[in-house]
Motif scaffolding. Structure first.
Motif, PDB file in Angstrom:
ATOM      1  N   VAL A 147       0.837  -1.209   0.000  1.00  0.00           N
ATOM      2  CA  VAL A 147       0.000   0.000   0.000  1.00  0.00           C
ATOM      3  C   VAL A 147       0.872   1.259   0.000  1.00  0.00           C
ATOM      4  O   VAL A 147       0.674   2.168  -0.807  1.00  0.00           O
ATOM      5  N   SER A 148       1.882   1.310   0.876  1.00  0.00           N
ATOM      6  CA  SER A 148       2.674   2.545   0.952  1.00  0.00           C
ATOM      7  C   SER A 148       3.506   2.754  -0.316  1.00  0.00           C
ATOM      8  O   SER A 148       3.751   3.897  -0.717  1.00  0.00           O
ATOM      9  N   ASP A 149       3.924   1.673  -0.977  1.00  0.00           N
ATOM     10  CA  ASP A 149       4.663   1.834  -2.241  1.00  0.00           C
ATOM     11  C   ASP A 149       3.739   2.383  -3.328  1.00  0.00           C
ATOM     12  O   ASP A 149       4.154   3.208  -4.148  1.00  0.00           O
ATOM     13  N   VAL A 150       2.498   1.910  -3.356  1.00  0.00           N
ATOM     14  CA  VAL A 150       1.555   2.381  -4.380  1.00  0.00           C
ATOM     15  C   VAL A 150       1.184   3.850  -4.110  1.00  0.00           C
ATOM     16  O   VAL A 150       1.159   4.678  -5.031  1.00  0.00           O
ATOM     17  N   VAL A 151       0.963   4.167  -2.844  1.00  0.00           N
ATOM     18  CA  VAL A 151       0.599   5.549  -2.479  1.00  0.00           C
ATOM     19  C   VAL A 151       1.783   6.489  -2.713  1.00  0.00           C
ATOM     20  O   VAL A 151       1.620   7.626  -3.157  1.00  0.00           O
ATOM     21  N   GLY A 152       3.002   5.980  -2.464  1.00  0.00           N
ATOM     22  CA  GLY A 152       4.212   6.789  -2.659  1.00  0.00           C
ATOM     23  C   GLY A 152       4.517   7.628  -1.425  1.00  0.00           C
ATOM     24  O   GLY A 152       3.659   7.849  -0.559  1.00  0.00           O
ATOM     25  N   GLN A 153       5.794   8.091  -1.367  1.00  0.00           N
ATOM     26  CA  GLN A 153       6.228   8.945  -0.258  1.00  0.00           C
ATOM     27  C   GLN A 153       5.363  10.198  -0.208  1.00  0.00           C
ATOM     28  O   GLN A 153       5.189  10.858  -1.244  1.00  0.00           O
ATOM     29  N   LYS A 154       4.857  10.505   0.957  1.00  0.00           N
ATOM     30  CA  LYS A 154       3.998  11.688   1.151  1.00  0.00           C
ATOM     31  C   LYS A 154       2.865  11.732   0.121  1.00  0.00           C
ATOM     32  O   LYS A 154       2.574  12.794  -0.435  1.00  0.00           O
ATOM     33  N   ARG A 155       2.295  10.572  -0.188  1.00  0.00           N
ATOM     34  CA  ARG A 155       1.190  10.429  -1.157  1.00  0.00           C
ATOM     35  C   ARG A 155       1.578  10.932  -2.552  1.00  0.00           C
ATOM     36  O   ARG A 155       0.735  11.318  -3.364  1.00  0.00           O
ATOM     37  N   GLY A 156       2.886  10.909  -2.838  1.00  0.00           N
ATOM     38  CA  GLY A 156       3.395  11.486  -4.081  1.00  0.00           C
ATOM     39  C   GLY A 156       2.809  10.843  -5.331  1.00  0.00           C
ATOM     40  O   GLY A 156       2.551  11.524  -6.326  1.00  0.00           O
ATOM     41  N   ASN A 157       2.607   9.503  -5.307  1.00  0.00           N
ATOM     42  CA  ASN A 157       2.087   8.849  -6.509  1.00  0.00           C
ATOM     43  C   ASN A 157       0.649   9.271  -6.793  1.00  0.00           C
ATOM     44  O   ASN A 157       0.266   9.483  -7.943  1.00  0.00           O
TER      45      ASN A 157
END
Ligand code: SF4
Length: 344
Positions: A294-304
């Motif tokens: 989940v955090s990889d898909v969302v990206g750092q600071k919701r960047g993705n």
């Protein structure tokens, strides 16, 4: 499951010269003296009290096999009773590709060394020469042959972004290393560390490091290639030690304390953008991903999610872990149906 690692940093011990980019003391944040036998045993005992057995003992940060033979034996000898007792299950050392011969490999194998990590950095001889490595790509192939004949697994370390390197050369180096079938890889994009010869070249303007974006894109391509070939990448980017975080330590280059997560995020963003390519701007979607991603898909600071909204006009309303997806799969649910795809 991987054994807990008991690390010993032997910064620059055994190194025949200093490579232009290297400062192991800054990387490890330790002085790097060879541990006395008592010190070695005391640290292992501390780990054994709290970690699951068997332990893996690792000597990092120097050229283990260029130490005098009696030093190598002195470091490995106290581990032998612990191997017999089952406290130690594996031993790993780092070295250079040109610091191995049949006798040394026999010594390592006989004393229970299970993995040798080779600092390869590049498979391009011009890049190796410019980095002051003092070995060639042919030495790498020879080292793999020797270690494999001795029944020792080989780990490979690559360093994209050295002087004279390019994305194409770095990807070619990776392919040539993968053709040698390493058991694992570490990828460290080149940083300019204070006090190194690379820092002098950077200051005089004859070396320009990769930007963070360039390093992330290149390392994402390298990581994807390793995943396709089933070779684990056990580290991406240098560990964020307090020493490295000290202002003035990293002068330039693609430093990020969570570099791996940024790279993993890049891979998932590319898939997200590919899957949503046919949706009209303004569509809201929900995304399902494998557990733990989940955090990889969302990206750092919701960047993705921000990037997808700004670039494509797609709003992601939620990202949910879904057990039924394969480890590299992603599913996008939109008002008109459902789109599925995978990293490779
Ligand atoms: S890169 Fe490896 S061989 Fe070169 S100085 Fe650093 S530890 Fe020694």
């Amino acid at each position: 499951m991987r054994s807990p690692i008991v690390p010993f940093f032997i910064a620059h011990q055994g190194c025949p010269q200093r490579c232009i980019f290297c400062d192991q003391r800054a990387i490890a944040g330790s002085g790097g003296e060879l541990p006395a036998s008592g010190e070695l045993l005391a640290r292992i005992e501390r780990y054994a009290r709290s970690a699951a057995l068997p332990l893996e003992i690792a000597f990092f940060g120097g050229t283990f096999t260029s130490l005098p033979r009696e030093e190598q034996e002195r470091l490995l000898a106290p581990l032998q009773p612990l191997r017999a007792a089952g406290t130690v299950g594996a031993i790993r050392v780092s070295t250079r590709p040109d610091a191995l011969d049949p006798e040394t490999v026999a010594l390592l194998g006989g004393m229970g060394v299970t993995v040798v990590e080779l600092g390869i950095q590049s498979m391009d001889d011009r890049v190796l020469a410019a980095a002051g490595r003092g070995h060639t790509a042919a030495d790498v192939a020879r080292a793999f042959t020797l270690l494999r004949a001795g029944g020792i697994a080989v780990g490979a370390q690559l360093m994209p972004g050295l002087p004279g390197d390019s994305a194409d050369l770095a990807l070619d180096s990776l392919q040539r290393v993968l053709a040698l079938a390493p058991a694992m890889l570490r990828i460290y994009p080149t940083l300019v560390l204070a006090g190194t010869r690379l820092a002098e070249r950077y200051r005089e303007g004859s070396y320009i490091p990769l930007s963070l974006d360039e390093a992330v894109a290149l390392c994402a391509a390298m990581l994807l290639e390793c995943r396709k070939r089933g070779v684990p990448v056990i580290r991406l980017g240098l560990q964020a030690t307090a020493e490295l975080a000290t202002p003035g330590r990293v002068l330039a280059g693609p430093w990020h304390p969570a570099f791996r997560q940024v790279v993993e995020g890049e891979l998932w963003y590319a898939l997200l953008e590919r899957l949503t390519g046919g949706l009209v701007s303004g569509t809201a979607v929900a995304v399902n991903c494998p557990p733990g991603r989940v955090s990889d898909v969302v990206g750092q600071k919701r960047g993705n999610l921000d990037r997808l909204r700004v670039r494509r006009g797609i709003a992601v309303t939620r990202v949910t872990a879904n057990n039924s997806l394969p480890p590299h799969g992603l599913a996008v649910v939109h008002p008109g149906g459902h789109l599925a795809g995978a990293l490779f």
